[in-house]
Design a protein around this motif. Structure first.
Motif, PDB file in Angstrom:
ATOM      1  N   ALA A 940       0.850  -1.195   0.000  1.00  0.00           N
ATOM      2  CA  ALA A 940       0.000   0.000   0.000  1.00  0.00           C
ATOM      3  C   ALA A 940       0.881   1.238   0.000  1.00  0.00           C
ATOM      4  O   ALA A 940       1.986   1.235   0.554  1.00  0.00           O
ATOM      5  N   ASN A 941       0.373   2.288  -0.619  1.00  0.00           N
ATOM      6  CA  ASN A 941       1.038   3.585  -0.640  1.00  0.00           C
ATOM      7  C   ASN A 941       0.289   4.537   0.277  1.00  0.00           C
ATOM      8  O   ASN A 941      -0.948   4.645   0.217  1.00  0.00           O
ATOM      9  N   LEU A 942       1.014   5.228   1.126  1.00  0.00           N
ATOM     10  CA  LEU A 942       0.441   6.213   2.046  1.00  0.00           C
ATOM     11  C   LEU A 942       0.994   7.589   1.693  1.00  0.00           C
ATOM     12  O   LEU A 942       2.144   7.727   1.262  1.00  0.00           O
ATOM     13  N   TYR A 943       0.161   8.625   1.916  1.00  0.00           N
ATOM     14  CA  TYR A 943       0.568   9.970   1.533  1.00  0.00           C
ATOM     15  C   TYR A 943       0.065  10.966   2.573  1.00  0.00           C
ATOM     16  O   TYR A 943      -1.025  10.803   3.136  1.00  0.00           O
ATOM     17  N   ALA A 944       0.877  11.990   2.828  1.00  0.00           N
ATOM     18  CA  ALA A 944       0.493  13.064   3.743  1.00  0.00           C
ATOM     19  C   ALA A 944       1.283  14.309   3.372  1.00  0.00           C
ATOM     20  O   ALA A 944       2.327  14.233   2.714  1.00  0.00           O
ATOM     21  N   LYS A 945       0.760  15.446   3.788  1.00  0.00           N
ATOM     22  CA  LYS A 945       1.442  16.727   3.598  1.00  0.00           C
ATOM     23  C   LYS A 945       1.594  17.391   4.946  1.00  0.00           C
ATOM     24  O   LYS A 945       0.739  17.259   5.823  1.00  0.00           O
ATOM     25  N   SER A 946       2.690  18.110   5.108  1.00  0.00           N
ATOM     26  CA  SER A 946       2.899  18.860   6.336  1.00  0.00           C
ATOM     27  C   SER A 946       2.278  20.243   6.200  1.00  0.00           C
ATOM     28  O   SER A 946       1.894  20.677   5.114  1.00  0.00           O
ATOM     29  N   VAL A 947       2.180  20.938   7.323  1.00  0.00           N
ATOM     30  CA  VAL A 947       1.623  22.289   7.295  1.00  0.00           C
ATOM     31  C   VAL A 947       2.535  23.241   6.544  1.00  0.00           C
ATOM     32  O   VAL A 947       2.127  24.358   6.189  1.00  0.00           O
ATOM     33  N   PHE A 948       3.779  22.845   6.293  1.00  0.00           N
ATOM     34  CA  PHE A 948       4.714  23.667   5.542  1.00  0.00           C
ATOM     35  C   PHE A 948       4.715  23.322   4.057  1.00  0.00           C
ATOM     36  O   PHE A 948       5.552  23.816   3.310  1.00  0.00           O
ATOM     37  N   GLY A 949       3.801  22.438   3.611  1.00  0.00           N
ATOM     38  CA  GLY A 949       3.723  22.082   2.208  1.00  0.00           C
ATOM     39  C   GLY A 949       4.658  20.970   1.788  1.00  0.00           C
ATOM     40  O   GLY A 949       4.806  20.707   0.591  1.00  0.00           O
ATOM     41  N   GLU A 950       5.302  20.286   2.738  1.00  0.00           N
ATOM     42  CA  GLU A 950       6.220  19.202   2.393  1.00  0.00           C
ATOM     43  C   GLU A 950       5.427  17.903   2.201  1.00  0.00           C
ATOM     44  O   GLU A 950       4.463  17.636   2.923  1.00  0.00           O
ATOM     45  N   ASP A 951       5.873  17.105   1.245  1.00  0.00           N
ATOM     46  CA  ASP A 951       5.208  15.834   0.941  1.00  0.00           C
ATOM     47  C   ASP A 951       5.922  14.689   1.658  1.00  0.00           C
ATOM     48  O   ASP A 951       7.163  14.640   1.696  1.00  0.00           O
ATOM     49  N   ALA A 952       5.137  13.768   2.186  1.00  0.00           N
ATOM     50  CA  ALA A 952       5.659  12.566   2.831  1.00  0.00           C
ATOM     51  C   ALA A 952       5.051  11.344   2.149  1.00  0.00           C
ATOM     52  O   ALA A 952       3.820  11.209   2.103  1.00  0.00           O
ATOM     53  N   LEU A 953       5.912  10.487   1.600  1.00  0.00           N
ATOM     54  CA  LEU A 953       5.472   9.291   0.890  1.00  0.00           C
ATOM     55  C   LEU A 953       5.918   8.059   1.665  1.00  0.00           C
ATOM     56  O   LEU A 953       7.061   7.986   2.122  1.00  0.00           O
ATOM     57  N   VAL A 954       5.008   7.100   1.787  1.00  0.00           N
ATOM     58  CA  VAL A 954       5.316   5.863   2.515  1.00  0.00           C
ATOM     59  C   VAL A 954       4.798   4.690   1.690  1.00  0.00           C
ATOM     60  O   VAL A 954       3.665   4.726   1.180  1.00  0.00           O
ATOM     61  N   ASN A 955       5.653   3.673   1.535  1.00  0.00           N
ATOM     62  CA  ASN A 955       5.245   2.432   0.885  1.00  0.00           C
ATOM     63  C   ASN A 955       5.377   1.295   1.895  1.00  0.00           C
ATOM     64  O   ASN A 955       6.446   1.077   2.457  1.00  0.00           O
ATOM     65  N   VAL A 956       4.249   0.619   2.124  1.00  0.00           N
ATOM     66  CA  VAL A 956       4.212  -0.505   3.070  1.00  0.00           C
ATOM     67  C   VAL A 956       4.162  -1.787   2.263  1.00  0.00           C
ATOM     68  O   VAL A 956       3.218  -2.010   1.493  1.00  0.00           O
TER      69      VAL A 956
END
Length: 1000
Positions: A940-956
């Motif tokens: 599965a692919n997980l995605y989130a953004k920080s309040v500063f506009g940075e992208d965080a990508l996670v692959n499980v």
């Protein structure tokens, strides 16, 4: 503006702006006792540079003739008094040498000094003991020097300069003491008749302030006085201040004035109109029968020039009435604000209001759908996304044609090579439009045919992936549209430049070409695009490419020479020459380019597509000779693809074995009759049936989601309490609450879920020192996106006074202390609250640490207490977000920082483990899966953004191994553009993955 604030005395001792630049209309609560001063301003850090001077030095500097020296001395005196120093000699020095000065900054500082100076005599020890033993309470006695101060204040109130009078009236709005205000009331009343509006405006506020604090004793006729004043007043600001007093002190007089001037309310200014709206809500909440008195003025304010007034009037009207006329008028106001305001924040707020109206009044909003769709002209993609969310829920059979026409027009705008706002939104906006059109086509089959051909023109654009997914679903769901769509696809497949789009195009052609004409046309087009084997770059082509690349690397050549012009003069001519572009390479079809470039997976798809066409050729009526020719050419092509996969060095080299197996299977299906009998049915029909099942499951999940969302909107439970406003106490009725005070106040304060709120607050309290330490400290940490606010409770556990107590803070990580705590003096067993502000600049785990430094007043010994660290969690800055698979893959390839975490957990269920990771990391899963299926592997692919506009990508990627006692194994990979978020998120996953938290 008139800002009202309430804060403790010591909270005013922070560093911020210069003393002489403080807004004078700020008011604060009175001190708790006569020994505690209060202030309404903040202090400049340069005042304390080098330490504060002594009382003697301040007194001497105040005698100077230089106004600059006086100003610095008075600032130092104010600073020292706020720090706990008494400075009794300074009061008389200020009265003697500063009170009659004409220097404006010094006069302003004198007003600030009057706020903090002790105005009452200290009680004697006998009076304190008598009061403690139950005798007469201690009576406050005004200092004799205050008589001189009151005389100076009265002189300023009668000053011939209107601005001196006005500033003094503004200052009096901060004075709480009845003994000081009493002698000044006649002068304040006289200022109401002054010729200048600045004086009258501030005199009205001063009367309001005095009547609110001491109305019955000082100015009992305040409401009647203000009623007469407002009837004759013509200035907007003075009329607004007078109405503010009537609104708060005599509501009936305010309603009477409003009834007399209903037609002129719009002309009285924005501030007055907002007060009228506030009065409307307050009066109608207390007595719903008064709604009819205010409906007329509300409808007038809907068309006000001020957007703030029209917005407030709209939601006030909605809260007062549910009639279709009122809702329609408010919705029209919202749509006009949406299309007239340029601020994106205003647009988002208006769209939120429209979305709330959508649930109960969707039919009314459907009439305004074209006006809502005009919001797509905004250059901000977030606004456009919100507009589409609201609009798609309002689409019906009646308006779907107009909506689709608008969406098609917007899609066409995105392809125009211009500098308009639609072009600047780019790929993200085009994808949103295509998804919206897809949704309309799925819900309303009548429009599918009209949009699919328009969208297929965008297969070669950067939104081609969304288009081809839409086309694939339409081809499956609507068999009647297949012939036209397949013909269009065959004609446009040569324009496709994206590999993933090409794969889906070939799959569609292989699965749905079911007539002899379409099979033959599709086969001829694909083989024409492929060309003949081999699919390997030839030596001469490779050399030509290298030469072209070298020439392009050199760049253009500039040749300068002298020439003779027609008139005989000399001139310098510069010739700009570029290397010739080898156009022969550009004529290569896109499909062949991809195969020759080493795309092994696309080669497998081509082989499967050609095999399906050859197998279906005999069934659809093609003659045997044609089928045999197609089979031979397909076999040669597949052999060339395998050879390319073996020779070419590319990123897909690991797919060579899969490609070989796949192509071998296709060859056997074409050559071996037994294999043909076994594989033909699977190759020709099972692919379509699996895709049909997938579409049904997706639609089923969407339907369940909509039903759940509808179920969540529950107005009232059967056993909920019923609130009768008529039975509320007068104290509750006088509170300044909204019409829907229960739900609105819960949403505004975050107390919607009281049980979880207290637990959430307690989880952000950090103990900084031990219970056995002389000073106990704990901090309540509040995170507001870019800011961290520390509210530190400090308790003196000793029987001695602690002087110069300072909480010295330091940080690790991308955090900066903006507001450092000031020094304080704490009495025996006393406590204070200290605030500090920290600015955060990036998403990563940080630490706050420091020391408490103090001095024992009795022993003059210094003490130091090292505080526990405050660990700032990355979860405070992470927000769940969503993106398309295409965007996720592009970011995954682009980001350079990766953190790989091995899975070590006691959880044995794959879905349960994924849910635990998603909830613990505050991310969103982008991979759809069926919870009812039981498998041994999950990715599965997980995605989130920080309040500063940075992208965080996670692959499980997790696997359940039978040889490992059923335990889970695998890896979690985190990628981001910055190192901090990758490391911090990895630490978070490592700490939470071991097992589920205990259930409360």
């Amino acid at each position: 503006s008139h800002t009202t604030m309430s804060a403790a005395n010591k909270w005013g001792r922070c560093n911020a702006v210069d003393l002489t630049k403080v807004h004078s209309h700020t008011t604060m609560s009175a001190a708790n006792n006569s020994n505690e001063s209060y202030c309404t301003f903040t202090l400049a850090s340069d005042v304390t540079a080098g330490g504060l001077p002594s009382e003697e030095e301040i007194a001497k500097q105040l005698e100077s003739n230089d106004p600059k020296i006086k100003r610095h001395a008075l600032k130092a005196a104010i600073m020292a008094m706020l720090g706990g120093e008494a400075l009794p000699r300074i009061l008389m020095q200020v009265i003697r040498f500063c009170i009659n000065s004409d220097d404006k900054p010094l006069k302003k500082l004198c007003m600030l000094y009057w706020e903090v100076v002790p105005k009452y005599q200290e009680p004697t020890s006998d009076e304190v003991l008598r009061a403690a033993s139950g005798g007469q309470t201690v009576q406050r006695k005004l200092l004799p020097e205050m008589i001189l101060v009151c005389n100076a204040l009265m002189n300023d109130l009668n000053h011939p300069n209107e601005y001196v009078r006005g500033s003094m009236l503004r200052f009096l709005c901060k004075v709480k003491d009845e003994e000081i205000l009493g002698p000044l009331i006649p002068s304040i009343k006289a200022c109401l008749q002054h010729r200048h509006q600045y004086v009258r405006k501030n005199a009205a506020m001063a009367v309001f302030h005095a009547h609110r604090l001491h109305g019955e004793t000082l100015i009992p006729d305040g409401p009647e006085l203000m009623d007469a004043f407002i009837s004759a007043e013509t200035d907007i600001g003075a009329r607004r201040n007078a109405f503010l007093m009537l609104y708060n002190e005599s509501e009936e007089l305010a309603i009477q004035f409003l009834a007399k001037n209903l037609d002129d309310v719009v002309k009285f200014g924005d501030g007055f109109a907002l007060l009228v709206l506030d009065l409307t809500r307050k009066a109608c909440r207390r007595d719903p029968n008064q709604k009819s008195r205010f409906v007329r003025v509300l409808f007038q304010m809907l068309s006000a020039e001020s957007p703030a007034v029209s917005y407030e009037a709209a939601w006030t009207l909605i809260s007062l009435s549910n009639s279709p006329t009122a809702i329609r008028a408010a919705a029209v106001t919202y749509t006009s604000l949406l299309n007239s305001q340029n601020d994106n924040n205003v647009k988002m707020i208006v769209l939120e209001r429209l979305e709330k109206l959508k649930g109960k009044h969707s039919k009314i909003l459907q009439e305004l759908l074209p006006d809502i769709m005009r919001g797509l002209s905004s250059p901000n993609p977030d606004v456009c996304e919100k507009v589409l969310d609201v609009a798609m829920a309002l689409v019906t059979n009646k308006n779907v044609a107009d909506v689709v026409t608008t969406l098609k027009r917007e899609v066409s705008k995105t392809t125009q090579e211009s500098s308009d706002s639609s072009e600047e939104k780019g790929k993200v906006y085009r994808n949103m439009l295509i998804q919206a059109i897809h949704g309309c086509a799925v819900r309303f089959p009548d429009v599918a045919e009209s949009v699919v051909h328009t969208l297929m023109d965008f297969l070669s654009s950067d939104g081609g992936m969304q288009v081809i997914i839409f086309v694939r679903a339409i081809v499956e769901k609507y068999p009647d549209l297949r012939p036209a769509i397949l013909t269009k696809l065959i004609n446009t497949v040569d324009e496709v430049t994206n590999t993933n789009v090409m794969c889906i195009c070939l799959w569609i052609l292989g699965e749905y070409c079911e007539t002899s004409e379409t099979v033959k046309d599709a086969y001829d087009t694909i083989t024409e695009q492929l060309g003949e084997a081999p699919f390997i770059v030839q030596a001469k082509d490779k050399k030509a490419r290298e030469e072209a690349a070298a020439a392009a690397a050199k760049g253009p050549e500039l040749v300068t020479k002298n020439v003779v012009l027609a008139d005989g003069t000399y001139a310098t001519q510069t010739v700009y020459s570029e290397p010739k572009v080898n156009t022969a390479l550009d004529n290569t079809p896109n499909l062949r380019k991809m195969i020759v470039g080493g795309d092994i997976f696309l080669g497998s798809v081509v082989s499967s597509c050609l095999t399906k066409m050859c197998l279906r050729g005999a069934d659809v009526g093609l003659d045997a000779l044609t089928v045999k020719s197609m089979t031979v050419n397909s076999l040669l092509t597949m052999c060339g693809i395998v050879k390319m996969a073996e020779v070419t060095v590319s990123a897909q080299k690991s797919s060579l074995a899969d490609c070989s197996d796949r192509v071998t299977l296709c060859c056997r299906a074409l050559l071996d009759p037994k294999a043909n009998a076994i594989l033909k049915q699977a190759l020709l029909s099972e692919g379509k049936s699996s895709f049909a099942i997938f579409l049904k499951s997706v639609q089923g999940k969407e339907g369940k989601t909509k039903e759940e969302s509808k179920d969540d909107v529950m107005s009232t439970q059967a056993d909920d309490l019923i609130h009768f406003r008529q039975l509320k106490s007068l104290t509750a009725q006088a509170g300044d609450l909204d019409l829907d005070d229960g739900s609105d106040l819960a949403r505004a304060t975050g107390y919607a879920d009281g049980n979880s709120l207290l637990t959430n607050e307690l989880s952000h309290v950090y103990q900084l020192s031990g219970f056995a330490d002389p000073v106990y400290a704990e901090a309540f940490v509040t995170v507001h996106d870019y800011d961290i606010l520390l509210d530190i409770l400090v308790i003196n556990r000793t029987p001695n006074t602690l002087a110069n107590l300072t909480v010295e803070l330091s940080t690790m990580g991308d955090m900066k202390i903006v507001e450092r705590p000031q020094s304080h003096t704490i009495g025996p067993l006393d406590q204070i609250n200290i605030r500090a502000s920290i600015k955060v600049s990036s998403t990563e785990t940080g630490h706050i640490f420091g020391t408490i430094v103090y001095e024992d007043a009795s022993t003059q010994e210094k003490g130091y207490i090292n505080m526990n660290d405050i660990h700032m969690d990355i979860m405070d800055y992470i927000r769940p977000a969503t993106c398309t698979d295409e965007v996720f893959r592009s970011m995954w390839a682009e980001f350079e920082w990766e953190n790989k975490v091995a899975i070590t957990t006691s959880i044995t269920d794959l879905i349960e483990f994924l849910d635990h990771i998603v909830s613990s990391t505050n991310m969103k899963s982008l991979t759809p899966f069926d919870r009812d299926e039981n498998g041994s592997f999950l990715a599965a692919n997980l995605y989130a953004k920080s309040v500063f506009g940075e992208d965080a990508l996670v692959n499980v990627s997790v696997e359940k191994k039978d040889d490992n006692d059923g335990k889970l194994a695998g890896y979690i990979r985190i990628r981001s553009k910055t190192q901090g978020i990758a490391l911090s998120l990895g630490d978070r996953i490592t700490s939470v993955q071991r097992g589920l938290p205990p259930k409360q």
